[in-house]
Design a protein around this motif. Sequence first.
Motif, PDB file in Angstrom:
ATOM      1  N   UNK A 180       0.818  -1.219   0.000  1.00 10.33           N
ATOM      2  CA  UNK A 180       0.000   0.000   0.000  1.00 10.33           C
ATOM      3  C   UNK A 180       0.849   1.265   0.000  1.00 10.33           C
ATOM      4  N   UNK A 181       2.058   1.166   0.556  1.00  8.76           N
ATOM      5  CA  UNK A 181       2.917   2.349   0.671  1.00  8.76           C
ATOM      6  C   UNK A 181       4.327   1.990   0.224  1.00  8.76           C
ATOM      7  N   UNK A 182       4.913   2.863  -0.577  1.00 11.24           N
ATOM      8  CA  UNK A 182       6.302   2.685  -1.028  1.00 11.24           C
ATOM      9  C   UNK A 182       7.066   3.957  -0.691  1.00 11.24           C
ATOM     10  N   UNK A 183       8.238   3.796  -0.060  1.00 13.05           N
ATOM     11  CA  UNK A 183       9.048   4.947   0.354  1.00 13.05           C
ATOM     12  C   UNK A 183      10.393   4.896  -0.358  1.00 13.05           C
ATOM     13  N   UNK A 184      10.714   5.974  -1.039  1.00  9.60           N
ATOM     14  CA  UNK A 184      11.957   6.101  -1.806  1.00  9.60           C
ATOM     15  C   UNK A 184      12.818   7.167  -1.136  1.00  9.60           C
ATOM     16  N   UNK A 185      14.046   6.824  -0.798  1.00 11.35           N
ATOM     17  CA  UNK A 185      14.953   7.769  -0.146  1.00 11.35           C
ATOM     18  C   UNK A 185      15.884   8.413  -1.163  1.00 11.35           C
ATOM     19  N   UNK A 186      15.862   9.739  -1.224  1.00  7.13           N
ATOM     20  CA  UNK A 186      16.707  10.484  -2.155  1.00  7.13           C
ATOM     21  C   UNK A 186      17.829  11.181  -1.402  1.00  7.13           C
ATOM     22  N   UNK A 187      18.986  11.322  -2.077  1.00  5.22           N
ATOM     23  CA  UNK A 187      20.080  12.065  -1.491  1.00  5.22           C
ATOM     24  C   UNK A 187      19.688  13.533  -1.332  1.00  5.22           C
ATOM     25  N   UNK A 188      20.349  14.215  -0.401  1.00  9.89           N
ATOM     26  CA  UNK A 188      20.080  15.622  -0.156  1.00  9.89           C
ATOM     27  C   UNK A 188      20.146  15.926   1.322  1.00  9.89           C
ATOM     28  N   UNK A 189      21.300  16.418   1.766  1.00  9.75           N
ATOM     29  CA  UNK A 189      21.502  16.654   3.197  1.00  9.75           C
ATOM     30  C   UNK A 189      20.723  17.875   3.698  1.00  9.75           C
ATOM     31  N   UNK A 190      20.908  18.999   3.032  1.00  6.43           N
ATOM     32  CA  UNK A 190      20.236  20.228   3.439  1.00  6.43           C
ATOM     33  C   UNK A 190      19.352  20.807   2.347  1.00  6.43           C
ATOM     34  N   UNK A 242      11.408  10.760   0.147  1.00 10.04           N
ATOM     35  CA  UNK A 242      11.932  11.493   1.293  1.00 10.04           C
ATOM     36  C   UNK A 242      13.400  11.814   1.092  1.00 10.04           C
ATOM     37  N   UNK A 243      13.761  13.062   1.290  1.00  7.18           N
ATOM     38  CA  UNK A 243      15.168  13.435   1.269  1.00  7.18           C
ATOM     39  C   UNK A 243      15.846  12.889   2.523  1.00  7.18           C
ATOM     40  N   UNK A 244      17.074  12.409   2.367  1.00 10.16           N
ATOM     41  CA  UNK A 244      17.798  11.847   3.503  1.00 10.16           C
ATOM     42  C   UNK A 244      18.006  12.875   4.618  1.00 10.16           C
ATOM     43  N   UNK A 245      17.934  14.159   4.271  1.00  6.25           N
ATOM     44  CA  UNK A 245      18.242  15.204   5.238  1.00  6.25           C
ATOM     45  C   UNK A 245      17.053  15.811   5.940  1.00  6.25           C
ATOM     46  N   UNK A 246      15.880  15.186   5.898  1.00  3.87           N
ATOM     47  CA  UNK A 246      14.730  15.786   6.579  1.00  3.87           C
ATOM     48  C   UNK A 246      14.998  15.855   8.082  1.00  3.87           C
ATOM     49  N   UNK A 247      14.496  16.937   8.681  1.00  2.00           N
ATOM     50  CA  UNK A 247      14.714  17.176  10.102  1.00  2.00           C
ATOM     51  C   UNK A 247      13.398  17.481  10.804  1.00  2.00           C
TER      52      UNK A 247
END
Length: 418
Positions: A180-190, A242-247
Amino acid sequence: MAQGTLLYAQSGGVTAVINATASAVIQTARARRVKVLAARNGILGALAEDLIDTSKESIAAIRALAHTPGGAFGSCRVKLKSLEADRARYERLLEVLRAHQVRYFLYNGGNDSADTALKVSRLAAAFDYPLACIGVPKTVDNDLAVTDCCPGFGSAAKYTAVSVREAALDVAAMAETSTKVFVYEAMGRHAGWLAAAAGLAGDGRDQAPHLILFPERPYDEADFLARVKATVDRVGYCVVVASEGIQTADGRFVADAGGGKDSFGHTQLGGVASFLAGRVKDALGLKVHWTLPDYLQRSARHLASATDLEQAQAVGRKAVEYALAGMNAVMPVIVRGSDAPYRWKIEPAPLERVANHEKKMPAGFIRRDGYGIRAAARRYLEPLVRGEAPPPYGRDGLPKYVSLKNVAVKRKLPRWTG
């Protein structure tokens, strides 16, 4: 014939087209009858006097670099401190440059590399050593200031958009009885440029990616989970990038891997997709799949953008031209003339305007609700992923990449132990 030797080095995380820049540098310098040395593993090779004689490579091999990913001469994550704090390293570097009659130094990297190139130019000036220092842009994060975009980003963006579109079709096919849900992680610190590029995969409220998490916006778990549930209820499934750098709102990285900091001072990140997948599963009880493309994003030369390849070569050629023209402490940057038709050119920019400055996503590029891109972002991104530039393929069905001989020049100084 120009006087002196050109030293080229690669720095930081490599890209699908950084070797295309190297190819352009070497070919342009050869045409001017300038000797080109390459530092093995970036600034570390320069300090260790571990230098490669590129004249030992055939022109066919140098041309083949243009379609070969990775870093042909090796790279490193090392940032020189100030002249006062790192004096021994600077003096050693100057000794190496003098020993090999280096008059042109080209450092191919991102923000920290631009800072290093600027510091080396100041070192040479302080010691009255004739040296032209040119920073050459490269990064998949697209976060360098001044330049419209960064060579390396366009290809990573294309890989991201294509991968998300293809994966979304898979999820849609399985959603009735499975994922039902797929999550893809993208590079990007800030900076969320790569996450934004995923937005090119679809256009419309119900097209994937349904939710994009940017580091420029604080991560609110309750709101995120509510939106995932609402999307699944409405569409039948939900694709998240989702960007790897989310805070979080208090500035904590959601994906802080607990591995300390690297030599650039960056927190070791990793695992935001798996974390989010776990929270969705636990809170909503939905079946989730996730992926961490990691190095695949920046090494996918088979899916390179033709625009990106052309720009990577252009900055390499201009870097040599600037150096031989006597320019110093500058970077060849990309200046956009128009979106449609897409027009661009290369101009020099002072390294002082690039080093230690970070370009994040403009607020006007991010959708008002914070979970997608606007039309302005699409206009900016689309030209950068256009065009195909596939490598040649062999009879085995795999790309034909080149491995250089990388013959070292004879050392002239005592071995460095710093």
